[in-house]
Scaffold this motif. Structure first.
Motif, PDB file in Angstrom:
ATOM      1  N   PRO A  63       0.750  -1.311   0.070  1.00  0.00           N
ATOM      2  CA  PRO A  63       0.085   0.039  -0.112  1.00  0.00           C
ATOM      3  C   PRO A  63       0.914   1.216  -0.143  1.00  0.00           C
ATOM      4  O   PRO A  63       2.235   1.120   0.488  1.00  0.00           O
ATOM      5  CB  PRO A  63      -0.555  -0.179   1.309  1.00  0.00           C
ATOM      6  N   THR A  64       0.475   2.195  -0.481  1.00  0.00           N
ATOM      7  CA  THR A  64       1.195   3.429  -0.715  1.00  0.00           C
ATOM      8  C   THR A  64       1.736   4.128   0.467  1.00  0.00           C
ATOM      9  O   THR A  64       2.437   4.919   0.626  1.00  0.00           O
ATOM     10  CB  THR A  64       0.116   4.720  -1.364  1.00  0.00           C
ATOM     11  N   ARG A  65       1.114   4.057   1.699  1.00  0.00           N
ATOM     12  CA  ARG A  65       1.541   4.370   2.976  1.00  0.00           C
ATOM     13  C   ARG A  65       2.955   3.893   3.405  1.00  0.00           C
ATOM     14  O   ARG A  65       3.621   4.556   4.148  1.00  0.00           O
ATOM     15  CB  ARG A  65       0.560   4.250   4.097  1.00  0.00           C
ATOM     16  N   LEU A  66       3.320   2.920   2.575  1.00  0.00           N
ATOM     17  CA  LEU A  66       4.451   2.316   2.898  1.00  0.00           C
ATOM     18  C   LEU A  66       5.776   3.194   2.305  1.00  0.00           C
ATOM     19  O   LEU A  66       6.834   3.069   2.776  1.00  0.00           O
ATOM     20  CB  LEU A  66       4.721   1.064   2.300  1.00  0.00           C
ATOM     21  N   THR A  67       5.146   4.426   1.384  1.00  0.00           N
ATOM     22  CA  THR A  67       6.265   5.053   0.877  1.00  0.00           C
ATOM     23  C   THR A  67       6.792   6.187   2.046  1.00  0.00           C
ATOM     24  O   THR A  67       7.937   6.469   1.894  1.00  0.00           O
ATOM     25  CB  THR A  67       5.683   5.972   0.008  1.00  0.00           C
ATOM     26  N   TRP A  68       5.934   6.336   3.132  1.00  0.00           N
ATOM     27  CA  TRP A  68       6.661   7.071   4.190  1.00  0.00           C
ATOM     28  C   TRP A  68       6.486   6.356   5.598  1.00  0.00           C
ATOM     29  O   TRP A  68       6.996   6.883   6.570  1.00  0.00           O
ATOM     30  CB  TRP A  68       5.796   8.342   4.309  1.00  0.00           C
ATOM     31  N   LEU A  69       6.071   5.225   5.469  1.00  0.00           N
ATOM     32  CA  LEU A  69       6.218   4.468   6.709  1.00  0.00           C
ATOM     33  C   LEU A  69       6.884   3.302   6.662  1.00  0.00           C
ATOM     34  O   LEU A  69       7.239   2.605   7.634  1.00  0.00           O
ATOM     35  CB  LEU A  69       4.724   4.021   7.186  1.00  0.00           C
ATOM     36  N   GLY A  70       7.433   2.952   5.519  1.00  0.00           N
ATOM     37  CA  GLY A  70       7.953   1.739   5.128  1.00  0.00           C
ATOM     38  C   GLY A  70       9.401   1.602   5.887  1.00  0.00           C
ATOM     39  O   GLY A  70      10.051   0.591   6.126  1.00  0.00           O
ATOM     40  N   TRP A  71      10.064   2.657   6.333  1.00  0.00           N
ATOM     41  CA  TRP A  71      11.228   2.760   6.920  1.00  0.00           C
ATOM     42  C   TRP A  71      11.376   2.287   8.412  1.00  0.00           C
ATOM     43  O   TRP A  71      12.306   1.634   8.813  1.00  0.00           O
ATOM     44  CB  TRP A  71      11.825   4.365   7.007  1.00  0.00           C
ATOM     45  N   LYS A  72      10.236   1.989   8.719  1.00  0.00           N
ATOM     46  CA  LYS A  72       9.905   1.218  10.095  1.00  0.00           C
ATOM     47  C   LYS A  72      10.078  -0.262  10.050  1.00  0.00           C
ATOM     48  O   LYS A  72      10.450  -0.815  10.949  1.00  0.00           O
ATOM     49  CB  LYS A  72       8.478   1.656  10.815  1.00  0.00           C
ATOM     50  N   ASN A  73       9.507  -0.772   8.698  1.00  0.00           N
ATOM     51  CA  ASN A  73       9.662  -2.053   8.584  1.00  0.00           C
ATOM     52  C   ASN A  73       8.898  -2.897   9.378  1.00  0.00           C
ATOM     53  O   ASN A  73       8.974  -3.984   9.896  1.00  0.00           O
ATOM     54  CB  ASN A  73      11.045  -2.853   8.627  1.00  0.00           C
ATOM     55  N   GLU A  74       7.473  -2.159   9.665  1.00  0.00           N
ATOM     56  CA  GLU A  74       6.753  -2.926  10.689  1.00  0.00           C
ATOM     57  C   GLU A  74       5.255  -3.526   9.727  1.00  0.00           C
ATOM     58  O   GLU A  74       4.614  -4.210  10.329  1.00  0.00           O
ATOM     59  CB  GLU A  74       6.131  -1.885  11.568  1.00  0.00           C
TER      60      GLU A  74
END
Length: 417
Positions: free
Chosen positions: A234-245
């Motif tokens: 999902p597109t929110r991983l573009t700014w949340l993917g750095w957490k790897n959660e």
């Protein structure tokens, strides 16, 4: 009852905030566990001096934390380890950097000069090339502002030094917006140049090639803006993917940027060669031909910057420390956006110089040409001894008024193109 609920909500927010702050200032439990398992007599928790003086122990501890803790716990451990061992954090780059501010000032100067020239009836009047460059300039200014906001969010520093972690998420959101706007801005600037070239060159092959380049640049801008917008699902991983959660899929962003850089360099090269080749073919005085060609050759500065950008990007490919690894790429991207506007506005600035300071561009000269009829009578040896010559004035400064590059004015009052 409502007052009680409000107080409870405030207390809950304060508790969460204090817990987050405390977690940022204390080693995670998994890091302490790794420290105790790996080192007994020279650990970070029991003998700081011994641990910090060792070259291998910190690396071993961080490897263990990276494998057994979350990403945020790893960043917290690395930041607190550097604080404990008196390792100075990397300083943030200046918010206002002369290397990006000066190109913005130059772009604004030439853009304003272009608007003034068009409003004064110079440079051929208003057209689609002007409307596209206006949008491109606005996007360029917005990109400059976004770069400043990113620096204030930790851009150019180590990602583990940025606290609280919500600031890292904000950085990635700003980067996402800048990446999309950059692709559109650069494409619009090049489309503006192509539209301008269509107004002054009439060769059929040239016009076909210009239309093809407009289509290619539009496709590049739309395609890569779409790719940057949906590079993660999902597109929110573009700014949340750095957490790897969260689980999801993201494209290889490094390969995407590299391909975009190489395609832009190729298109830039063609865009420079096209008008220079057409100018060389024109039957103009050498000085005027040189000044006109030089105006287009200056556009090669944009290609040089694009080449520097791809080299800097490749030498600074990032891993998990993206707030630092992305900085050189974005820094040169901001410069490139401003230079693209400046290059697109140079012809209009040349029109202003031609009107007010014509001597700098070759001025007005007088030449005498024998008409074909006079040459015929001179060579025929017939009864008539008429030998007529006509004096013309070559006016190089009336391009904006008559919409022709060079016009010949008969001194008897006739206009000859």
């Amino acid at each position: 009852m409502r007052i009680h609920l409000s107080l409870s909500a405030v207390l809950a927010v304060l508790v969460v905030g204090l817990h987050a702050a405390a977690s940022d200032e204390a080693f995670p439990s998994c890091a302490i566990k790794c420290d105790r398992q790996l080192f007994s007599d020279c650990s970070l928790s029991s003998n700081t001096t011994c641990f910090c003086d060792s070259g291998a122990r910190p690396t071993t501890l961080l490897d263990c934390v990276s494998s057994n803790c979350t990403t945020m716990e790893f960043f917290t451990t690395k930041r607190l380890y550097e604080i404990t061992c008196d390792i100075a954090p990397l300083k943030s780059p200046p918010v206002v950097n002369p290397s990006t501010l000066i190109p913005l000032i130059l772009a604004s100067f030439f853009f304003i000069a272009r608007i003034f020239a068009k409003s004064s009836g110079l440079a051929g009047g208003w057209g689609w090339d002007d409307y596209t460059i206006i949008v491109s300039y606005i996007l360029g200014v917005a990109i400059y502002v976004l770069n400043i906001l990113m620096i204030r969010s930790g851009f150019g520093r180590n990602i583990w030094d940025i606290v609280p972690f919500s600031t890292v998420t904000r950085f990635y959101k700003l980067f996402q917006a800048l990446a999309v706007m950059y692709k559109i801005q650069i494409s619009l600037a090049k489309i503006s140049v192509c539209l301008f070239l269509l107004r002054i060159f009439q060769a059929r092959t040239f016009r076909y090639l210009a239309y093809v380049l407009i289509g290619i640049n539009a496709a590049i801008g739309i395609t890569w803006a779409f790719v940057d917008s949906f590079r993660c699902l999902p597109t929110r991983l573009t700014w949340l993917g750095w957490k790897n959660e969260e689980s999801g899929q993201c494209i290889n962003f490094i390969n995407s940027i590299l391909v975009n850089c190489l395609v832009n360099i190729f298109v830039d090269s063609i865009l420079i060669m096209m008008p220079v080749y057409e100018v060389i073919k024109l039957q103009l005085p050498l000085r005027k031909k040189f000044t006109v060609a030089l105006m287009f050759i200056v556009g090669s500065v944009l290609t040089i910057i694009a080449i520097i950008r791809v080299v800097v990007f490749w030498n600074n490919r990032w891993g998990y420390n993206q707030t630092l690894g992305l900085y050189p790429l974005i820094h040169w991207s901001v410069i490139e956006t401003q230079i693209s506007v400046m290059c697109a506005c140079l012809p209009a600035f040349r029109a202003i110089i031609g009107r007010w300071l014509p001597g700098l561009l070759g001025g007005t000269t007088r030449r005498t040409y024998a008409t074909p009829a006079a040459e015929y009578y001179h060579k025929s040896g017939g009864n008539s001894n008429i030998n007529k010559s006509v004096t013309y004035e070559v006016n190089y400064t009336s391009r904006s008024e008559t919409n022709s590059d060079v016009e010949l004015v008969d001194m008897n009052g006739k206009l000859v193109h």
